[in-house]
Design a protein around this motif. Sequence first.
Motif, PDB file in Angstrom:
ATOM      1  N   PRO A  57      -8.220  -0.228   8.081  1.00 54.60           N
ATOM      2  CA  PRO A  57      -7.493  -1.108   8.722  1.00 54.60           C
ATOM      3  C   PRO A  57      -6.875  -0.482   9.995  1.00 54.60           C
ATOM      4  O   PRO A  57      -6.650   0.493  10.251  1.00 54.60           O
ATOM      5  N   GLU A  58      -6.552  -1.270  11.074  1.00 60.33           N
ATOM      6  CA  GLU A  58      -5.953  -0.975  12.316  1.00 60.33           C
ATOM      7  C   GLU A  58      -4.283  -1.047  12.031  1.00 60.33           C
ATOM      8  O   GLU A  58      -3.876  -1.991  11.392  1.00 60.33           O
ATOM      9  N   THR A  66      -2.423   8.405   9.622  1.00 61.28           N
ATOM     10  CA  THR A  66      -2.920   8.292   8.253  1.00 61.28           C
ATOM     11  C   THR A  66      -3.364   9.944   8.320  1.00 61.28           C
ATOM     12  O   THR A  66      -4.131  10.174   9.126  1.00 61.28           O
ATOM     13  N   PRO A  67      -3.346  10.378   7.135  1.00 67.60           N
ATOM     14  CA  PRO A  67      -3.680  11.651   6.880  1.00 67.60           C
ATOM     15  C   PRO A  67      -5.297  11.852   7.103  1.00 67.60           C
ATOM     16  O   PRO A  67      -6.011  10.981   6.819  1.00 67.60           O
ATOM     17  N   SER A 156      -0.287   5.831   3.376  1.00 67.25           N
ATOM     18  CA  SER A 156      -1.292   5.247   4.055  1.00 67.25           C
ATOM     19  C   SER A 156      -1.634   3.856   3.302  1.00 67.25           C
ATOM     20  O   SER A 156      -2.042   2.887   3.903  1.00 67.25           O
ATOM     21  N   ARG A 157      -1.033   3.615   2.009  1.00 64.79           N
ATOM     22  CA  ARG A 157      -1.382   2.050   1.375  1.00 64.79           C
ATOM     23  C   ARG A 157      -0.510   1.011   2.018  1.00 64.79           C
ATOM     24  O   ARG A 157      -0.885   0.069   2.138  1.00 64.79           O
ATOM     25  N   VAL A 158       0.649   1.556   2.705  1.00 63.49           N
ATOM     26  CA  VAL A 158       1.655   0.584   3.185  1.00 63.49           C
ATOM     27  C   VAL A 158       1.666   0.528   4.735  1.00 63.49           C
ATOM     28  O   VAL A 158       2.486  -0.266   5.180  1.00 63.49           O
ATOM     29  N   GLU A 159       1.144   1.705   5.479  1.00 60.31           N
ATOM     30  CA  GLU A 159       1.743   1.809   6.763  1.00 60.31           C
ATOM     31  C   GLU A 159       1.177   0.935   7.685  1.00 60.31           C
ATOM     32  O   GLU A 159       1.774   0.840   8.786  1.00 60.31           O
ATOM     33  N   PRO A 181     -11.319   8.299   1.118  1.00 58.69           N
ATOM     34  CA  PRO A 181     -11.873   7.035   2.032  1.00 58.69           C
ATOM     35  C   PRO A 181     -12.198   5.880   0.944  1.00 58.69           C
ATOM     36  O   PRO A 181     -12.223   4.815   1.463  1.00 58.69           O
ATOM     37  N   ARG A 182     -13.041   6.140   0.005  1.00 56.38           N
ATOM     38  CA  ARG A 182     -13.566   5.025  -0.920  1.00 56.38           C
ATOM     39  C   ARG A 182     -12.382   4.252  -1.559  1.00 56.38           C
ATOM     40  O   ARG A 182     -12.366   3.070  -1.634  1.00 56.38           O
ATOM     41  N   VAL A 183     -11.142   4.970  -1.921  1.00 52.77           N
ATOM     42  CA  VAL A 183     -10.013   4.247  -2.299  1.00 52.77           C
ATOM     43  C   VAL A 183      -9.388   3.364  -1.232  1.00 52.77           C
ATOM     44  O   VAL A 183      -9.030   2.228  -1.562  1.00 52.77           O
ATOM     45  N   ARG A 184      -9.299   4.106  -0.076  1.00 57.30           N
ATOM     46  CA  ARG A 184      -8.525   3.377   0.966  1.00 57.30           C
ATOM     47  C   ARG A 184      -9.315   2.001   1.254  1.00 57.30           C
ATOM     48  O   ARG A 184      -9.012   0.957   1.707  1.00 57.30           O
ATOM     49  N   ALA A 185     -10.715   2.047   1.347  1.00 62.04           N
ATOM     50  CA  ALA A 185     -11.799   0.984   1.643  1.00 62.04           C
ATOM     51  C   ALA A 185     -11.491  -0.183   0.329  1.00 62.04           C
ATOM     52  O   ALA A 185     -11.414  -1.223   0.945  1.00 62.04           O
ATOM     53  N   ARG A 186     -11.340   0.092  -0.695  1.00 61.73           N
ATOM     54  CA  ARG A 186     -11.111  -0.501  -1.834  1.00 61.73           C
ATOM     55  C   ARG A 186      -9.883  -1.254  -1.528  1.00 61.73           C
ATOM     56  O   ARG A 186      -9.652  -2.679  -1.721  1.00 61.73           O
TER      57      ARG A 186
END
Length: 194
Positions: A57-58, A66-67, A156-159, A181-186
């Motif tokens: 996400p942008e 984002t870390p 990073s989930r809400v930023e 990164p896989r979790v972030r993509a999900r």
Amino acid sequence: MTAEPEALARLSDLAAAFAGTPEGDAVVTAVAALREALAVADDVLAAQPAASAAIRPEPAAPQAATPAVGEPEPYVVALAPTDPLAGREAVEVTELTERHLLHNPDEVPEWREVAAELRGPTIRTSVSFALGPLATLDQQLDHVAAANGILIVPRSRVESAGRSDVTFVVVADVPARVVSPRVRARWHRVDSAG
């Protein structure tokens, strides 16, 4: 072998030990469906390498970066602006025990272990039953803004949510964790689908 397949194998073994019970059978079925969904997602991403870059996400506004991959990130609590804790720089998890968590408490064992709503008989008494399923981050943040509960999630989930009607405060005693990164993509796929 990564930690996710190992965790699924452990969950599957544990559920199999309770096969024949409604709960055990449900978990066995859920694990099988999850394995199939992850295999399909892996195939899609492998076939379209450019798609994995498009999943990120942008940011909606200038925020903390984002870390980097593999770098631990702090957990934050999403609060309604009217919450007495909303103006603080950091809170302790014990200050959140009387508030309703709008997502799976197993995602934040530090809160789960001290949460008032999880003490005593809890079957069908949770506020979650009244609110119904909250599948996307926007739905959850709508309920946070309405003071129906809180979220405790990696920053990073809400930023990138870009919400001015919700306040984010660091939870000092929930250890920073690495988010793959896989979790972030999900997260992005789920939030975009809602």
